[in-house]
Design a protein around this motif. Sequence first.
Motif, mmCIF file in Angstrom:
data_model
loop_
_atom_site.group_PDB
_atom_site.id
_atom_site.type_symbol
_atom_site.label_atom_id
_atom_site.label_comp_id
_atom_site.label_asym_id
_atom_site.label_seq_id
_atom_site.Cartn_x
_atom_site.Cartn_y
_atom_site.Cartn_z
ATOM 1 N N ASN A 154 0.827 -1.204 0.000
ATOM 2 C CA ASN A 154 0.000 0.000 0.000
ATOM 3 C C ASN A 154 0.863 1.255 0.000
ATOM 4 O O ASN A 154 2.092 1.198 -0.012
ATOM 5 C CB ASN A 154 -1.007 -0.014 1.161
ATOM 6 N N ARG A 155 0.241 2.404 0.063
ATOM 7 C CA ARG A 155 0.973 3.674 -0.041
ATOM 8 C C ARG A 155 1.943 3.879 1.103
ATOM 9 O O ARG A 155 2.999 4.489 0.929
ATOM 10 C CB ARG A 155 0.010 4.865 -0.112
ATOM 11 N N TYR A 156 1.597 3.364 2.300
ATOM 12 C CA TYR A 156 2.497 3.540 3.438
ATOM 13 C C TYR A 156 3.763 2.701 3.265
ATOM 14 O O TYR A 156 4.858 3.135 3.640
ATOM 15 C CB TYR A 156 1.783 3.179 4.739
ATOM 16 N N ALA A 157 3.609 1.535 2.697
ATOM 17 C CA ALA A 157 4.780 0.717 2.388
ATOM 18 C C ALA A 157 5.693 1.452 1.418
ATOM 19 O O ALA A 157 6.916 1.455 1.575
ATOM 20 C CB ALA A 157 4.349 -0.625 1.802
ATOM 21 N N GLU A 158 5.094 2.094 0.422
ATOM 22 C CA GLU A 158 5.890 2.844 -0.560
ATOM 23 C C GLU A 158 6.653 3.976 0.124
ATOM 24 O O GLU A 158 7.827 4.209 -0.162
ATOM 25 C CB GLU A 158 4.976 3.392 -1.654
ATOM 26 N N GLU A 159 5.980 4.690 1.031
ATOM 27 C CA GLU A 159 6.650 5.772 1.757
ATOM 28 C C GLU A 159 7.833 5.236 2.575
ATOM 29 O O GLU A 159 8.933 5.792 2.543
ATOM 30 C CB GLU A 159 5.661 6.459 2.702
ATOM 31 N N TYR A 160 7.573 4.177 3.320
ATOM 32 C CA TYR A 160 8.631 3.610 4.162
ATOM 33 C C TYR A 160 9.797 3.091 3.327
ATOM 34 O O TYR A 160 10.965 3.253 3.708
ATOM 35 C CB TYR A 160 8.067 2.494 5.024
ATOM 36 N N LEU A 161 9.500 2.463 2.201
ATOM 37 C CA LEU A 161 10.571 1.907 1.373
ATOM 38 C C LEU A 161 11.456 3.018 0.807
ATOM 39 O O LEU A 161 12.670 2.843 0.669
ATOM 40 C CB LEU A 161 9.979 1.046 0.252
ATOM 41 N N VAL A 162 10.849 4.161 0.486
ATOM 42 C CA VAL A 162 11.652 5.305 0.042
ATOM 43 C C VAL A 162 12.563 5.775 1.169
ATOM 44 O O VAL A 162 13.749 6.052 0.965
ATOM 45 C CB VAL A 162 10.735 6.457 -0.436
ATOM 46 N N LEU A 163 12.020 5.866 2.378
ATOM 47 C CA LEU A 163 12.822 6.284 3.530
ATOM 48 C C LEU A 163 13.931 5.278 3.826
ATOM 49 O O LEU A 163 15.062 5.663 4.141
ATOM 50 C CB LEU A 163 11.933 6.448 4.761
ATOM 51 N N ILE A 164 13.614 3.999 3.744
ATOM 52 C CA ILE A 164 14.620 2.959 3.985
ATOM 53 C C ILE A 164 15.768 3.088 2.997
ATOM 54 O O ILE A 164 16.948 3.016 3.375
ATOM 55 C CB ILE A 164 13.973 1.560 3.917
#
Length: 220
Positions: free
Chosen positions: A187-197
Motif C-alpha cells: 500500500n501507499r504507506y509501504a511505498e513511503e517507508y521503502l523510500v525512507l529505507i
Amino acid sequence: MGGWIESEENLNQDGDAWVTGNARVTGNARVYGNARVYGDAWVTGDAWVTGNARVYGDAWVTGDAWVTGNARVTGNARVTGDAWVTGNARVTGNARVYGNARVYGDAWVTGDAWVTGNARVYGDARVTGNARVESNKHVFWATSVGSEGGTLTAYTIKTGEIEVTRGCFRGTIGEFEEAVSNRHDSNRYAEEYLVLIKFIKLRFREVTVTIVDDTTDNEG
C-alpha cells in the motif's frame, strides 16, 4: 527539605530553585530559575541547571554542561562536557550526552544511548537502545510518516549497524524493512517507508562508529 550545596553560590537565593532529597550541588555548579534537583542527583563542576529544568533520580550533570528550559535528566543519565539539554528534551535511563552535543526540542535520548561530539538531536527524534551518535551523520529522523503520522528515527548503534525506531517498533533497518512488508504489503504507506529505507541506507553508507565504550563514565 534536604539536599546539599557546597556554598550559597550553588543555589539562587532569590529565585524558586530547589535542591532536595539526597541531591548534591558542588563546585561552581549553579541551580537557578525554577529548576529542581532532587533524588540522588548530582550537579557539579561548572554545570548549570536553570529554567524549569529537572534533574533527579541518580542523574549527574557535570563539567560545563547546561540543562535548561523544560528539560528532564533522570534515571542514571549523565550530561557532561559542554553538552546542552534544553527545550522539552528528555535524557533518561543510562543515556549519556557529552562532548559538544545538543539535545533539544521534544527529543528523547533513552536506554543506553550515547550522544557525543557535535551531534544534534532535536525535533521529535527518539534515540534509544545501544545508540552511538557521534555526529549529525549518525542520526536521521522523519516526522509525519506512516498511517499514524508519527516520527521515524534511524541511528547507528555500537555494533555499527543502523537501528530504527517507529512507534512501538525498534530494530535493525533490515528488520524494519521486513516489518513494513508484513504489515503494509504494497500500500501507499509501504511505498513511503521503502523510500525512507532506501534514503537511510544511502545516508549511512559510509558512516562508521568509532566511539569506545569505556571512555565516558569519567564523570569527574
